[in-house]
Design an enzyme around this catalytic site. Structure first.
Site, PDB file in Angstrom:
ATOM      1  NE  ARG A  59     -22.544 -17.107  80.837  1.00 58.84           N
ATOM      2  CZ  ARG A  59     -23.002 -16.286  81.662  1.00 58.84           C
ATOM      3  NH1 ARG A  59     -22.350 -15.890  82.916  1.00 58.84           N
ATOM      4  NH2 ARG A  59     -24.158 -15.766  81.469  1.00 58.84           N
ATOM      5  CG  HIS A 112     -29.399  -9.130  85.313  1.00 60.00           C
ATOM      6  ND1 HIS A 112     -29.996  -9.967  85.619  1.00 60.00           N
ATOM      7  CD2 HIS A 112     -30.038  -8.203  86.582  1.00 60.00           C
ATOM      8  CE1 HIS A 112     -30.783 -10.136  86.724  1.00 60.00           C
ATOM      9  NE2 HIS A 112     -30.944  -8.956  87.297  1.00 60.00           N
ATOM     10  CB  CYS A 120     -13.102   1.909  82.625  1.00 58.15           C
ATOM     11  SG  CYS A 120     -11.768   2.308  83.708  1.00 58.15           S
TER      12      CYS A 120
HETATM   13  C1  BJW Z   1     -37.218 -22.633  79.213  1.00 61.37           C
HETATM   14  C2  BJW Z   1     -36.560 -23.286  78.414  1.00 61.37           C
HETATM   15  C3  BJW Z   1     -37.243 -23.281  77.087  1.00 61.37           C
HETATM   16  C4  BJW Z   1     -35.707 -23.427  80.168  1.00 61.37           C
HETATM   17  N1  BJW Z   1     -38.143 -22.309  76.814  1.00 61.37           N
HETATM   18  N2  BJW Z   1     -38.177 -21.542  78.782  1.00 61.37           N
HETATM   19  C5  BJW Z   1     -29.357 -13.063  99.774  1.00 61.37           C
HETATM   20  C6  BJW Z   1     -27.964 -12.984  99.417  1.00 61.37           C
HETATM   21  C7  BJW Z   1     -27.453 -12.184  98.464  1.00 61.37           C
HETATM   22  C8  BJW Z   1     -28.432 -11.281  97.746  1.00 61.37           C
HETATM   23  C9  BJW Z   1     -29.593 -11.404  97.930  1.00 61.37           C
HETATM   24  C10 BJW Z   1     -30.089 -12.243  98.752  1.00 61.37           C
HETATM   25  N3  BJW Z   1     -31.604 -12.353  98.902  1.00 61.37           N
HETATM   26  C11 BJW Z   1     -31.905 -11.250  97.928  1.00 61.37           C
HETATM   27  C12 BJW Z   1     -30.683 -10.848  97.273  1.00 61.37           C
HETATM   28  C13 BJW Z   1     -30.801 -10.012  96.165  1.00 61.37           C
HETATM   29  C14 BJW Z   1     -30.211 -10.929  94.817  1.00 61.37           C
HETATM   30  C15 BJW Z   1     -31.079 -12.265  94.778  1.00 61.37           C
HETATM   31  O1  BJW Z   1     -32.218 -12.042  94.165  1.00 61.37           O
HETATM   32  N4  BJW Z   1     -30.588 -13.425  95.179  1.00 61.37           N
HETATM   33  C16 BJW Z   1     -31.532 -14.615  95.008  1.00 61.37           C
HETATM   34  C17 BJW Z   1     -30.822 -15.466  94.392  1.00 61.37           C
HETATM   35  C18 BJW Z   1     -32.103 -14.606  96.624  1.00 61.37           C
HETATM   36  N5  BJW Z   1     -30.271 -10.056  93.807  1.00 61.37           N
HETATM   37  C19 BJW Z   1     -29.152  -9.167  93.658  1.00 61.37           C
HETATM   38  O2  BJW Z   1     -28.378  -9.238  94.344  1.00 61.37           O
HETATM   39  C20 BJW Z   1     -29.507  -8.181  92.484  1.00 61.37           C
HETATM   40  N6  BJW Z   1     -29.229  -6.743  93.046  1.00 61.37           N
HETATM   41  C21 BJW Z   1     -30.138  -6.209  93.744  1.00 61.37           C
HETATM   42  O3  BJW Z   1     -30.826  -6.887  94.485  1.00 61.37           O
HETATM   43  O4  BJW Z   1     -29.440  -5.041  94.077  1.00 61.37           O
HETATM   44  C22 BJW Z   1     -30.295  -4.390  95.192  1.00 61.37           C
HETATM   45  C23 BJW Z   1     -31.250  -3.606  94.761  1.00 61.37           C
HETATM   46  C24 BJW Z   1     -32.560  -4.183  94.424  1.00 61.37           C
HETATM   47  C25 BJW Z   1     -33.607  -3.082  93.885  1.00 61.37           C
HETATM   48  C26 BJW Z   1     -33.030  -1.587  93.667  1.00 61.37           C
HETATM   49  C27 BJW Z   1     -32.015  -1.302  93.945  1.00 61.37           C
HETATM   50  C28 BJW Z   1     -31.167  -2.053  94.388  1.00 61.37           C
HETATM   51  C29 BJW Z   1     -28.596  -8.367  91.149  1.00 61.37           C
HETATM   52  C30 BJW Z   1     -28.676  -9.653  90.498  1.00 61.37           C
HETATM   53  C31 BJW Z   1     -27.844  -9.790  89.299  1.00 61.37           C
HETATM   54  C32 BJW Z   1     -28.127 -11.275  88.848  1.00 61.37           C
HETATM   55  N7  BJW Z   1     -26.903 -11.426  88.148  1.00 61.37           N
HETATM   56  C33 BJW Z   1     -27.322 -12.774  87.336  1.00 61.37           C
HETATM   57  C34 BJW Z   1     -25.756 -13.061  86.443  1.00 61.37           C
HETATM   58  C35 BJW Z   1     -25.663 -11.772  85.524  1.00 61.37           C
HETATM   59  C36 BJW Z   1     -24.304 -11.856  84.633  1.00 61.37           C
HETATM   60  C37 BJW Z   1     -24.237 -13.338  83.968  1.00 61.37           C
HETATM   61  O5  BJW Z   1     -24.948 -13.832  83.207  1.00 61.37           O
HETATM   62  O6  BJW Z   1     -23.248 -13.865  84.352  1.00 61.37           O
HETATM   63  O7  BJW Z   1     -28.269 -12.681  86.409  1.00 61.37           O
HETATM   64  S1  BJW Z   1     -27.436 -14.323  88.094  1.00 61.37           S
HETATM   65  C38 BJW Z   1     -28.403 -15.160  86.746  1.00 61.37           C
HETATM   66  O8  BJW Z   1     -29.961 -15.182  87.200  1.00 61.37           O
HETATM   67  C39 BJW Z   1     -28.309 -13.722  85.808  1.00 61.37           C
HETATM   68  C40 BJW Z   1     -29.985 -13.823  85.515  1.00 61.37           C
HETATM   69  O9  BJW Z   1     -30.474 -12.968  84.784  1.00 61.37           O
HETATM   70  C41 BJW Z   1     -30.516 -14.242  86.682  1.00 61.37           C
HETATM   71  C42 BJW Z   1     -32.053 -14.828  86.599  1.00 61.37           C
HETATM   72  O10 BJW Z   1     -31.879 -15.966  85.874  1.00 61.37           O
HETATM   73  P1  BJW Z   1     -33.083 -16.535  84.840  1.00 61.37           P
HETATM   74  O11 BJW Z   1     -33.078 -15.890  83.774  1.00 61.37           O
HETATM   75  O12 BJW Z   1     -34.281 -16.463  85.472  1.00 61.37           O
HETATM   76  O13 BJW Z   1     -32.469 -17.819  84.516  1.00 61.37           O
HETATM   77  P2  BJW Z   1     -32.838 -19.239  85.369  1.00 61.37           P
HETATM   78  O14 BJW Z   1     -31.500 -20.146  84.867  1.00 61.37           O
HETATM   79  O15 BJW Z   1     -32.999 -19.336  86.822  1.00 61.37           O
HETATM   80  O16 BJW Z   1     -34.204 -19.681  84.930  1.00 61.37           O
HETATM   81  C43 BJW Z   1     -34.369 -20.581  83.572  1.00 61.37           C
HETATM   82  C44 BJW Z   1     -35.889 -20.471  83.184  1.00 61.37           C
HETATM   83  O17 BJW Z   1     -35.849 -20.940  82.042  1.00 61.37           O
HETATM   84  C45 BJW Z   1     -36.560 -21.815  83.942  1.00 61.37           C
HETATM   85  O18 BJW Z   1     -37.826 -21.277  84.536  1.00 61.37           O
HETATM   86  C46 BJW Z   1     -36.762 -22.811  83.020  1.00 61.37           C
HETATM   87  O19 BJW Z   1     -37.899 -23.502  83.223  1.00 61.37           O
HETATM   88  C47 BJW Z   1     -36.952 -21.927  81.794  1.00 61.37           C
HETATM   89  N8  BJW Z   1     -36.598 -22.638  80.436  1.00 61.37           N
HETATM   90  N9  BJW Z   1     -35.530 -23.849  78.882  1.00 61.37           N
HETATM   91  C48 BJW Z   1     -38.658 -21.733  77.834  1.00 61.37           C
HETATM   92  N10 BJW Z   1     -36.533 -23.909  75.842  1.00 61.37           N
END
Ligand code: BJW
Length: 237
Positions: A59, A112, A120
């Site tokens: 990536r 993120h 580290c």
């Molecule tokens: C277009 C387009 C175009 C396309 N024009 N639009 C059950 C089990 C385990 C964990 C959990 C659980 N339930 C809840 C949790 C918590 C978990 C979570 O939410 N899980 C869910 C899956 C349920 N969250 C966490 O673990 C987070 N931490 C946490 O909660 O800590 C506790 C805490 C909370 C609050 C305070 C203190 C502590 C951490 C989350 C980390 C996410 N990491 C990732 C990877 C990052 C590194 C990497 O890139 O590899 O982050 S996952 C991935 O998803 C990445 C993104 O930021 C994230 C969101 O994705 P995003 O950006 O929304 O993308 P997509 O692909 O989902 O959507 C794309 C959109 O674009 C679509 O809508 C399309 O329509 C659109 N689109 N083309 C305009 N041309």
């Protein structure tokens, strides 16, 4: 009074720059091909660091070959135009790419983390990192071997700068979510927070997000068209 806006961007804003999204309705996102529990958790990294590092190396190489698109440039223009008028744009991204910065946005909140940095696990030093990252690389700060990891927030880890984002939401008039599916928390909860603080809310997306019903307004379309149009409506050409 010029507006004070908080924008949250997700993978959709970088899709037209050639960086894949994570989830889409066609089942072609990154997490349809790869299991996030094997690649984007601390447990996965402990179990198989080579596999996780190879995923991020791939990536990182893709990112170094990508360019910002018209949506990234329009948001940089908006930030400057609002500042000139005494308003403010707080730009928060869930993306780990640097395309906002390369389009000219300064002080982007990367909740993120950032792919072009390594951290580290022993001394916590964070350094710019553009090369592949290997299990025998040496931390440039403390000299330990094998302790470096990508500076990204995996599932189960706490996102960065949540206090700054909450403060910005409390001061703002408008919250706009761009190109994000609303599937991953806590960012997916910002719209509910914004509603509770009395902000107007707007979703700009290719397809409606999981939490679309929480937004006051919705604009559907590709970011490279919708964002420049929206910015022009706000501040002119
Ligand atoms: C277009 C387009 C175009 C396309 N024009 N639009 C059950 C089990 C385990 C964990 C959990 C659980 N339930 C809840 C949790 C918590 C978990 C979570 O939410 N899980 C869910 C899956 C349920 N969250 C966490 O673990 C987070 N931490 C946490 O909660 O800590 C506790 C805490 C909370 C609050 C305070 C203190 C502590 C951490 C989350 C980390 C996410 N990491 C990732 C990877 C990052 C590194 C990497 O890139 O590899 O982050 S996952 C991935 O998803 C990445 C993104 O930021 C994230 C969101 O994705 P995003 O950006 O929304 O993308 P997509 O692909 O989902 O959507 C794309 C959109 O674009 C679509 O809508 C399309 O329509 C659109 N689109 N083309 C305009 N041309």
């Amino acid at each position: 009074m010029p507006p004070n806006i908080v924008v949250l961007t997700g993978a959709g804003i970088s899709a037209e720059s050639g960086l894949g999204t994570f989830r889409d309705r066609q089942g072609e996102g990154i997490w349809a091909k790869f299991d996030p529990m094997k690649l984007a958790t601390l447990e996965a990294f402990a179990r198989d660091p080579e596999l996780v590092l190879a995923f991020y190396d791939l990536r990182r190489r893709n990112l170094l070959g990508a360019e910002p698109n018209a949506a990234h440039f329009a948001l940089a223009q908006l930030k400057g135009a609002l500042a000139e008028r005494g308003g403010r744009l707080t730009l928060v991204t869930r993306n780990i790419d640097d395309l906002h910065e390369r389009a000219g946005s300064k002080r982007v909140i990367h909740m993120h983390g950032e792919l072009l940095k390594a951290r580290c696990s022993a001394c916590e030093a964070v350094r710019p990192w553009r090369d592949d990252l290997g299990v025998s690389d040496v931390c440039p700060h403390c000299g330990r071997v094998g302790t470096l990891r990508p500076q990204v927030v995996w599932f189960g880890e706490t996102p960065l700068e949540l206090d700054v984002i909450d403060w910005a939401l409390r001061q703002a008039d408008l919250f706009v979510a761009i190109g994000t599916s609303g599937a991953v928390y806590p960012a997916a909860g910002f719209v509910a927070e914004a509603c509770a603080y009395g902000l107007r809310t707007c979703e700009i997306n290719l397809e409606a997000a999981d939490n679309a019903q929480l937004f006051d307004e919705q604009r559907l379309g590709a970011a490279s068209k919708t964002i420049p149009n929206w910015v022009e409506e706000l501040v002119g050409p």
